[in-house]
Write a protein that holds these residues in place. Structure first.
Motif, short mmCIF file in Angstrom:
data_model
loop_
_atom_site.label_atom_id
_atom_site.label_comp_id
_atom_site.label_asym_id
_atom_site.label_seq_id
_atom_site.Cartn_x
_atom_site.Cartn_y
_atom_site.Cartn_z
N ASN A 138 -1.85 -5.02 -3.87
CA ASN A 138 -1.77 -3.36 -3.86
C ASN A 138 -2.28 -2.78 -5.14
O ASN A 138 -2.93 -1.49 -4.90
N LYS A 139 -1.97 -3.42 -6.11
CA LYS A 139 -2.52 -2.91 -7.58
C LYS A 139 -4.03 -3.01 -7.57
O LYS A 139 -4.65 -1.78 -7.76
N GLY A 140 -4.75 -4.00 -7.09
CA GLY A 140 -6.00 -3.83 -6.86
C GLY A 140 -6.61 -2.96 -6.03
O GLY A 140 -7.90 -2.39 -6.33
N LEU A 141 -5.97 -2.47 -4.91
CA LEU A 141 -6.35 -1.43 -4.14
C LEU A 141 -5.88 -0.01 -4.23
O LEU A 141 -5.94 0.73 -3.36
N SER A 142 -5.15 0.18 -5.27
CA SER A 142 -4.33 1.49 -5.75
C SER A 142 -3.71 1.64 -4.58
O SER A 142 -3.45 3.00 -4.17
N LEU A 143 -2.88 1.01 -4.11
CA LEU A 143 -1.81 1.13 -3.20
C LEU A 143 -0.35 1.11 -3.83
O LEU A 143 -0.20 0.41 -4.60
N GLN A 144 0.49 1.93 -3.10
CA GLN A 144 1.93 1.81 -3.46
C GLN A 144 2.48 0.78 -2.91
O GLN A 144 2.36 0.38 -1.80
N HIS A 145 3.21 -0.03 -3.64
CA HIS A 145 4.02 -1.28 -3.01
C HIS A 145 5.28 -0.75 -2.25
O HIS A 145 6.00 0.11 -2.84
N ILE A 146 5.38 -1.00 -0.78
CA ILE A 146 6.36 -0.64 -0.14
C ILE A 146 7.55 -1.61 -0.12
O ILE A 146 7.67 -2.73 -0.06
N GLY A 147 8.73 -0.98 -0.59
CA GLY A 147 10.21 -1.96 -0.57
C GLY A 147 10.21 -2.93 -1.56
O GLY A 147 9.64 -2.96 -2.48
N ARG A 148 11.01 -4.02 -1.04
CA ARG A 148 11.26 -5.06 -1.79
C ARG A 148 10.28 -6.47 -1.72
O ARG A 148 10.16 -6.58 -0.68
N PRO A 149 9.58 -7.01 -2.87
CA PRO A 149 9.06 -8.32 -2.51
C PRO A 149 9.71 -9.11 -1.83
O PRO A 149 11.03 -9.40 -2.24
N HIS A 150 9.17 -9.92 -1.28
CA HIS A 150 9.78 -11.16 -0.35
C HIS A 150 10.85 -10.92 0.51
O HIS A 150 11.57 -11.50 1.35
N SER A 151 10.92 -9.66 0.86
CA SER A 151 11.75 -9.08 1.94
C SER A 151 11.01 -8.99 3.34
O SER A 151 9.91 -8.16 3.49
N GLY A 152 11.02 -9.75 4.06
CA GLY A 152 10.12 -9.84 5.47
C GLY A 152 9.37 -8.82 5.70
O GLY A 152 8.14 -8.75 5.84
N ILE A 153 10.38 -7.80 6.40
CA ILE A 153 9.55 -6.79 7.07
C ILE A 153 8.86 -5.63 6.07
O ILE A 153 7.82 -5.37 6.25
N ASP A 154 9.47 -5.70 4.75
CA ASP A 154 8.72 -5.02 3.84
C ASP A 154 7.40 -5.77 3.55
O ASP A 154 6.24 -5.11 3.09
N ASP A 155 7.37 -7.01 3.21
CA ASP A 155 6.15 -7.81 3.13
C ASP A 155 4.98 -7.46 4.31
O ASP A 155 3.80 -7.31 4.01
#
Length: 180
Positions: A138-155
């Motif tokens: 996400n950082k390398g593509l200048s995207l905002q991370h959505i939700g919580r890391p390691h939370s299935g649907i957010d991943d």
């Protein structure tokens, strides 16, 4: 997209003995995301999943039957149709799902035996390995991370956004797994 959220294994190095707890193919697919149960010893600090969230949920066998029904309904089992799962790493479909299925005496469908590892695809497209997985991509593509890391649907939402961005830039995705 597929991401497995395993339960704790009590430190035995066999995460499938704790069980999978979520199965979240990502939007815009029509297969609904679900928790799975029963499971034991969740990692609420890592995933945000607590036992109460998986109690009373469908078993892995039921979820795999739903996936197969959905694949058939969408025409994805037709040999003339190409489809593939995408994961963030090889672990979900190379280790966790086969291990859990073996532990429970369930077959692994052939469509789970090939996939695209998004980390590998990203490294081919961008020329660097994402050591911190989705966060680095996400950082390398200048995207905002959505939700919580390691939370299935957010991943899965993050995987979809990364894929969309790479495809928009002209990257062509190919299977990265080796045949079983």
């Amino acid at each position: 997209m597929a991401t497995a959220s395993p339960a704790a294994d009590g430190g035995r190095g066999r995460p499938w003995e704790g069980g999978l707890v979520s199965w979240p193919p990502a939007p815009p697919l029509t297969l609904p995301w679900t928790w799975m149960g029963p499971s034991w010893g969740q990692h609420p600090g890592l995933t945000g999943i607590i036992q109460a969230m998986v109690d009373g949920q469908p078993s892995l066998q039921q979820v795999l039957e739903r996936v197969d029904e959905w694949m058939a309904k969408e025409g994805l089992l037709d040999p003339n149709v190409k489809s593939i799962f995408v994961t963030c790493g090889d672990w979900d479909l190379k280790v966790m799902l086969p291990g859990q299925c073996q532990y429970l005496g369930l077959p692994v469908a052939d469509y789970f035996k090939q996939w695209i590892n998004l980390k590998k695809a990203y490294s081919f497209a961008m020329g660097c390995w994402p050591k911190n997985g989705l966060l680095d991509m996400n950082k390398g593509l200048s995207l905002q991370h959505i939700g919580r890391p390691h939370s299935g649907i957010d991943d899965c939402k993050n995987i979809a956004n990364i894929m969309k961005t790479l495809a928009y830039r002209g990257f062509i995705f190919k299977q990265t797994s080796k045949p079983f």
